[in-house]
Design a protein around this motif. Structure first.
Motif, PDB file in Angstrom:
ATOM      1  N   PHE A  74      24.846  58.874  59.298  1.00  0.00           N
ATOM      2  CA  PHE A  74      24.651  57.301  58.199  1.00  0.00           C
ATOM      3  C   PHE A  74      25.633  56.575  58.794  1.00  0.00           C
ATOM      4  O   PHE A  74      26.732  56.226  59.051  1.00  0.00           O
ATOM      5  CB  PHE A  74      26.266  57.284  56.911  1.00  0.00           C
ATOM      6  N   GLY A  75      24.769  55.451  58.505  1.00  0.00           N
ATOM      7  CA  GLY A  75      24.916  54.112  59.469  1.00  0.00           C
ATOM      8  C   GLY A  75      24.951  52.960  58.543  1.00  0.00           C
ATOM      9  O   GLY A  75      24.648  52.709  57.136  1.00  0.00           O
ATOM     10  N   ALA A  76      26.023  51.848  58.074  1.00  0.00           N
ATOM     11  CA  ALA A  76      26.694  51.358  57.336  1.00  0.00           C
ATOM     12  C   ALA A  76      26.725  49.954  57.527  1.00  0.00           C
ATOM     13  O   ALA A  76      26.848  49.411  58.938  1.00  0.00           O
ATOM     14  CB  ALA A  76      28.226  51.450  56.615  1.00  0.00           C
ATOM     15  N   CYS A  77      25.648  48.820  57.550  1.00  0.00           N
ATOM     16  CA  CYS A  77      25.570  47.473  57.611  1.00  0.00           C
ATOM     17  C   CYS A  77      26.934  46.502  57.731  1.00  0.00           C
ATOM     18  O   CYS A  77      27.632  46.824  56.867  1.00  0.00           O
ATOM     19  CB  CYS A  77      24.678  46.505  56.741  1.00  0.00           C
ATOM     20  N   GLY A  78      27.147  45.980  59.104  1.00  0.00           N
ATOM     21  CA  GLY A  78      28.407  45.542  58.619  1.00  0.00           C
ATOM     22  C   GLY A  78      28.497  44.267  57.998  1.00  0.00           C
ATOM     23  O   GLY A  78      29.034  43.657  57.534  1.00  0.00           O
ATOM     24  N   ASN A  79      27.115  44.026  58.211  1.00  0.00           N
ATOM     25  CA  ASN A  79      27.168  42.289  57.417  1.00  0.00           C
ATOM     26  C   ASN A  79      27.358  42.218  55.849  1.00  0.00           C
ATOM     27  O   ASN A  79      28.260  41.559  54.969  1.00  0.00           O
ATOM     28  CB  ASN A  79      25.725  41.607  57.376  1.00  0.00           C
ATOM     29  N   THR A  80      27.044  43.808  55.574  1.00  0.00           N
ATOM     30  CA  THR A  80      26.272  43.863  54.051  1.00  0.00           C
ATOM     31  C   THR A  80      28.160  43.929  53.390  1.00  0.00           C
ATOM     32  O   THR A  80      28.559  43.667  52.547  1.00  0.00           O
ATOM     33  CB  THR A  80      25.934  45.263  53.388  1.00  0.00           C
ATOM     34  N   MET A  81      29.251  45.241  54.318  1.00  0.00           N
ATOM     35  CA  MET A  81      30.511  45.670  54.112  1.00  0.00           C
ATOM     36  C   MET A  81      30.984  44.089  54.120  1.00  0.00           C
ATOM     37  O   MET A  81      31.706  43.549  53.147  1.00  0.00           O
ATOM     38  CB  MET A  81      30.927  45.904  55.358  1.00  0.00           C
ATOM     39  N   LYS A  82      31.068  42.867  54.468  1.00  0.00           N
ATOM     40  CA  LYS A  82      31.501  41.742  54.714  1.00  0.00           C
ATOM     41  C   LYS A  82      31.188  41.273  53.612  1.00  0.00           C
ATOM     42  O   LYS A  82      32.108  40.116  53.031  1.00  0.00           O
ATOM     43  CB  LYS A  82      31.209  40.491  55.555  1.00  0.00           C
ATOM     44  N   ASN A  83      29.667  40.631  53.368  1.00  0.00           N
ATOM     45  CA  ASN A  83      29.407  40.365  51.967  1.00  0.00           C
ATOM     46  C   ASN A  83      29.526  40.570  50.549  1.00  0.00           C
ATOM     47  O   ASN A  83      30.249  40.081  49.722  1.00  0.00           O
ATOM     48  CB  ASN A  83      27.540  40.512  52.004  1.00  0.00           C
ATOM     49  N   PHE A  84      30.159  42.092  50.747  1.00  0.00           N
ATOM     50  CA  PHE A  84      30.871  42.500  49.379  1.00  0.00           C
ATOM     51  C   PHE A  84      32.139  43.771  49.642  1.00  0.00           C
ATOM     52  O   PHE A  84      32.123  44.212  48.269  1.00  0.00           O
ATOM     53  CB  PHE A  84      30.127  43.743  48.821  1.00  0.00           C
ATOM     54  N   SER A  85      32.548  42.637  50.782  1.00  0.00           N
ATOM     55  CA  SER A  85      34.208  42.886  51.052  1.00  0.00           C
ATOM     56  C   SER A  85      34.228  44.886  50.824  1.00  0.00           C
ATOM     57  O   SER A  85      35.197  44.561  49.863  1.00  0.00           O
ATOM     58  CB  SER A  85      35.056  42.626  49.845  1.00  0.00           C
ATOM     59  N   ILE A  86      33.685  44.827  51.389  1.00  0.00           N
ATOM     60  CA  ILE A  86      33.713  46.741  52.116  1.00  0.00           C
ATOM     61  C   ILE A  86      34.769  47.208  53.025  1.00  0.00           C
ATOM     62  O   ILE A  86      33.558  46.726  54.041  1.00  0.00           O
ATOM     63  CB  ILE A  86      32.176  47.779  51.294  1.00  0.00           C
TER      64      ILE A  86
END
Length: 151
Positions: free
Chosen positions: A106-118
């Motif tokens: 399961f790969g989670a996008c680092g950019n999305t994590m930053k953008n959504f504060s995850i």
């Protein structure tokens, strides 16, 4: 040549006979080890469950995990919100954990994590953070010859 009902019937029988003789690679004595990449970026629990169901069916369809070299799900954009711990659907968690135990990454996008504060702690157990971004990971896997699917 004129396509009469008789000609169509003969063509259909010949075509079916040819298909019956063909075997899928996973049914051969030395099956191909598949490298598979799934993308999920659409929001919603139903979409996430649908994609995980596709993955489960895909594994079954190729004859099981013994015929898979690698399978990775890359999640980015609004879809990642569906996997945040504390608000994740229990059924989604259960299916995800089973697939991960069986070998799915399961790969989670680092950019999305930053953008959504995850944070990493909010991701499912054994998640792989993709600091370069989900789309870059997809490109890298495609360059390595992975079969790319975006249900």
């Amino acid at each position: 040549m004129k396509w009469t009902p008789g000609v169509v019937a003969v063509a259909a029988v010949v075509g079916l006979a040819m298909l019956a003789g063909a075997e899928a690679s996973h049914l051969k004595e030395n099956p191909k080890k598949h490298r598979i990449l799934y993308q999920l970026d659409d929001a919603g629990v139903d979409k996430a469950k649908f994609v995980l169901g596709n993955i489960r069916n895909h594994v079954t369809g190729v004859g099981g995990w013994q015929n898979i070299e690698s399978l990775e799900l890359v999640v980015f954009g609004p879809a990642l919100k569906s996997f945040v711990q504390g608000s994740i659907d229990p059924g989604l968690t259960q299916t995800l954990e089973v697939l991960q135990r069986q070998g799915m990454v399961f790969g989670a996008c680092g950019n999305t994590m930053k953008n959504f504060s995850i944070t990493t702690e909010q991701l499912p157990h054994d998640s792989v953070v993709l600091p370069q971004g989900g789309v870059v990971r997809i490109m890298e896997l495609q360059e390595l010859g992975y079969s790319y699917l975006r249900p």
